[in-house]
Design an enzyme around this catalytic site. Structure first.
Site, PDB file in Angstrom:
ATOM      1  N   THR A  61     -23.068  33.445  97.441  1.00 60.59           N
ATOM      2  CA  THR A  61     -23.417  33.260  96.068  1.00 60.59           C
ATOM      3  C   THR A  61     -24.958  33.070  95.711  1.00 60.59           C
ATOM      4  O   THR A  61     -25.491  32.799  94.890  1.00 60.59           O
ATOM      5  CB  THR A  61     -22.846  31.995  95.532  1.00 60.59           C
ATOM      6  N   THR A 100     -17.643  36.251  88.524  1.00 61.48           N
ATOM      7  CA  THR A 100     -18.825  35.653  88.015  1.00 61.48           C
ATOM      8  C   THR A 100     -19.155  36.618  86.495  1.00 61.48           C
ATOM      9  O   THR A 100     -19.055  37.712  86.534  1.00 61.48           O
ATOM     10  CB  THR A 100     -19.876  35.709  89.034  1.00 61.48           C
ATOM     11  N   ASP A 101     -19.799  35.687  85.835  1.00 58.29           N
ATOM     12  CA  ASP A 101     -20.474  36.150  84.581  1.00 58.29           C
ATOM     13  C   ASP A 101     -21.550  37.370  84.965  1.00 58.29           C
ATOM     14  O   ASP A 101     -22.084  38.058  84.153  1.00 58.29           O
ATOM     15  CB  ASP A 101     -21.133  35.052  83.914  1.00 58.29           C
ATOM     16  N   TYR A 124     -26.067  40.657  93.888  1.00 56.29           N
ATOM     17  CA  TYR A 124     -25.138  39.934  93.698  1.00 56.29           C
ATOM     18  C   TYR A 124     -24.042  40.187  92.761  1.00 56.29           C
ATOM     19  O   TYR A 124     -22.883  40.431  92.992  1.00 56.29           O
ATOM     20  CB  TYR A 124     -25.528  38.478  93.254  1.00 56.29           C
ATOM     21  N   LYS A 128     -20.217  41.574  93.519  1.00 55.71           N
ATOM     22  CA  LYS A 128     -19.204  40.889  92.939  1.00 55.71           C
ATOM     23  C   LYS A 128     -18.143  41.920  91.937  1.00 55.71           C
ATOM     24  O   LYS A 128     -17.095  41.704  92.112  1.00 55.71           O
ATOM     25  CB  LYS A 128     -19.658  39.596  92.210  1.00 55.71           C
ATOM     26  N   TRP A 149     -21.398  29.274  85.544  1.00 61.72           N
ATOM     27  CA  TRP A 149     -22.049  28.134  85.689  1.00 61.72           C
ATOM     28  C   TRP A 149     -21.361  26.854  86.231  1.00 61.72           C
ATOM     29  O   TRP A 149     -20.974  25.931  85.554  1.00 61.72           O
ATOM     30  CB  TRP A 149     -22.746  27.515  84.282  1.00 61.72           C
TER      31      TRP A 149
END
Length: 290
Positions: A61, A100-101, A124, A128, A149
């Protein structure tokens, strides 16, 4: 129901472990017990384990480090989820994989829905997204849950860093022109079991607390909650800085990555509480005891 959670050394995995250990038959696996970059070890470790649901809360991450270690990022974030999905398919088990966003480019100015085109702007995000596609390509009813977040008590996040700085310094600031939504690990843990059943449709699901904010607004609310809870701070106001001021960042970040939870509400008939409520609960529950 037997559940295996990968990534219990992280913020989300630890929260899931704590929430489920008294409700299900749970096995937790941390990085020391399983290196996701070793695919043979994954198959060996999970092959002899019986389970109904496998939750992958582990990932590479560090957004900036992914830029310089892209091979490792893709190995852990993209290829390992493919192996996990294949193992689950062989066992007729369900994989719940967290994403993830950051799979979005941030150009939209309304909450992203699951059907929006993903267009990551960092290694990243690319890794993902590849992981998501590998999981879904394995067939079955595997579920990809995108969150944003993420904060919680088990490992420091942005919010904890801001509170620590406010306790130590009279001036703190945070980025005011980047927007998303904080998501509380406790709320993720509470909503997830309704998707454990293999009969429940898989695919992609967005989950975040309701509303949106900048990092500055997020930090300011956290300090306001600390003040209300009687937690001593040296700084009570969060100043504003801009994304362009982050000269030490290597990777690009999406400017706007708010996730729509409309599909979640449609499926469950419930809506997540607001991020302000979640942050207030977190600070009351975990900081007031310190």
């Amino acid at each position: 129901m037997k559940i295996v959670i990968i990534g219990t050394g992280g913020r989300l995995g630890a929260a899931l472990m704590r929430e489920y250990r008294d409700k299900f038959e749970v096995t937790g696996i941390n990085h020391a017990q399983l290196d996701l970059s070793n695919f043979d070890k994954i198959r060996e470790k999970l092959g002899g384990t019986g389970f109904d649901v496998l939750i992958n809360a582990a990932a590479f991450t560090n957004v900036d480090l992914c830029e310089t270690q892209s091979d490792q990022a893709f190995r852990i974030n993209a290829e390992a989820p493919r192996v996990l999905a294949e193992v689950c398919s062989e066992k007729n088990a369900k994989l719940i994989h967290f994403s993830t966003d950051y799979v979005f480019d941030g150009e939209k100015r309304a909450p992203y829905i699951e059907e929006d085109e993903a267009n990551p702007v960092s290694v990243y995000g690319e890794s993902k997204l590849a992981g998501e596609r590998n999981v879904l390509a394995a067939g079955g009813r595997h579920l990809v849950v995108r969150v944003s977040w993420v904060f919680g008590p088990d490992r420091p996040s942005f919010i904890d860093g801001m509170i620590k700085r406010a306790q130590e310094s009279e001036t703190v600031d945070a980025i005011a022109d980047k927007f998303s939504t904080p998501t509380y690990t406790r709320d993720i843990a509470k909503m997830l079991p309704r998707f454990f059943d293999n009969g429940v449709e898989g695919g992609i699901l967005h989950f975040a607390n309701a509303g949106k904010c900048s990092w500055q607004e997020y930090a300011q609310w956290a300090l306001d909650c600390c003040d209300k809870a009687g937690i001593s701070l040296k700084a009570n106001t969060v100043g504003a800085c801009k994304l362009k001021d982050m000269a030490n960042w290597i990777a690009r970040r999406p400017v706007y990555s708010v996730l729509s939870f409309a599909k979640y509400t449609q499926l469950t008939g419930t809506s997540p509480r607001t991020w302000r409520e979640a942050v207030a609960d977190y600070i009351t529950r975990f900081y007031s005891k310190k």
